[in-house]
Design a protein around this motif. Structure first.
Motif, PDB file in Angstrom:
ATOM      1  N   LYS A 101     -51.688   6.980 -38.909  1.00  0.00           N
ATOM      2  CA  LYS A 101     -52.311   7.576 -37.722  1.00  0.00           C
ATOM      3  C   LYS A 101     -52.333   9.094 -37.813  1.00  0.00           C
ATOM      4  N   ARG A 105     -55.504  11.834 -38.211  1.00  0.00           N
ATOM      5  CA  ARG A 105     -55.668  13.006 -37.339  1.00  0.00           C
ATOM      6  C   ARG A 105     -55.765  14.285 -38.159  1.00  0.00           C
ATOM      7  N   ARG A 133     -60.098   4.717 -40.906  1.00  0.00           N
ATOM      8  CA  ARG A 133     -59.134   3.623 -41.024  1.00  0.00           C
ATOM      9  C   ARG A 133     -59.602   2.599 -42.060  1.00  0.00           C
TER      10      ARG A 133
END
Length: 300
Positions: A101, A105, A133
């Motif tokens: 994650k 970012r 992803r």
């Protein structure tokens, strides 16, 4: 017995290489204890797996050196273990970025450059791929497939060997050894390609975590355990490495490969201990990480 057939220099060499293997194992155990105590649990097992690659290869080579008939099984064991390590190395790079994650970012508007070795380094026309992803998933698949299919192919090889259909150094198109080796080679290239794509993207970000020396050690293990051994085996099969009674050319080639690997993996074990023991600075928060210049360009 094997030891009875050795002269004094041969016994000294075997004893020295065995001692180097034992020292490598002890160094790894000490390093594993340190990692278990000092490294966060999210990274602990991955780093231990990666550090275990060189000692495991050294151990299997030592067993193969002392028990020549076990060479096929020791090579298979080392190959299976390192297939898992390749996947672990990719996961380590993701973990060092803060996890999937946080990585997404950090590189929200970034792109993967897929024109990298060993598969597409010459295909400069290939477009860069957005970091999403889904692309991360496919990179993981690229290494995970090798960790899954390598043991399956090894099991198939052992089944064929017990039936008398598989000969390790038989490169005849009519034999299964050539085709299994080619398939394993293709899987290896795809796995290494996935790791190379990820490394090319994160090498600047993770420079403070010494990712470049870590990747160099990983590459050395790949080259020495696969390419070097393959070249020596080819030389032995083609009789370029002469026989030395009672050893045939192939047996002597195996001895040379195993002895070289023991020395090389010993050095890599010691160097790994130094590199992985260093304390590194934490990464900046994702909002503070600047984009790479190439990421601001539009993908063709």
């Amino acid at each position: 017995s094997l030891s009875a057939g050795l002269d004094l220099p041969g016994r000294f060499l075997f004893a020295t290489l065995t001692l180097m293997t034992l020292i490598a194992i002890l160094v790894f155990i000490e390093e594993a204890v340190y990692i278990y105590r000092k490294i966060p649990s999210s990274k602990r097992s991955i780093i231990i797996w990666i550090n275990a690659a060189a000692p495991v290869i050294s151990t299997t080579s030592c067993i193969g050196m002392w028990v020549p008939r076990s060479t096929m099984f020791t090579d298979f064991t080392a190959g299976i273990f390192f297939a898992i390590v390749i996947h672990k190395f990719l996961m380590m790079m993701i973990k060092e970025c803060g996890g999937q994650k946080v990585l997404l970012r950090r590189f929200e508007n970034g792109h993967f450059t897929i024109t990298t070795g060993p598969c597409c380094c010459c295909c400069l026309c290939l477009p860069r791929v957005p970091i999403t992803r889904q692309t991360l998933f496919w990179l993981k698949v690229g290494t995970f497939q090798f960790a899954v299919f390598r043991p399956v192919l090894v099991f198939l090889s052992i089944v064929l060997w017990t039936n008398g259909n598989y000969v390790l150094y038989n490169v005849s198109p009519k034999g299964p050894a050539l085709w299994i080796s080619c398939f394993i080679g293709a899987l290896t290239l795809f796995a290494l390609w996935a790791v190379g794509i990820m490394f090319r993207k994160v090498r600047i970000l993770l420079k403070c975590k010494n990712i470049i020396p870590k990747f160099a050690l990983y590459q050395f293990i790949v080259i020495l355990n696969h390419l070097q051994t393959t070249i020596i085996n080819i030389f032995a099969t083609q009789k370029i490495i002469p026989c030395a009674p009672p050893l045939s050319s192939t047996a002597r080639g195996s001895y040379i490969a195993q002895q070289l690997l023991i020395m090389e993996m010993f050095l890599i074990t010691v160097i790994s201990r130094v590199i992985y023991r260093r304390k590194y600075h934490d990464l900046e928060p994702p909002e503070c990480v600047a984009e790479e210049p190439g990421d601001k360009k539009q993908t063709p």
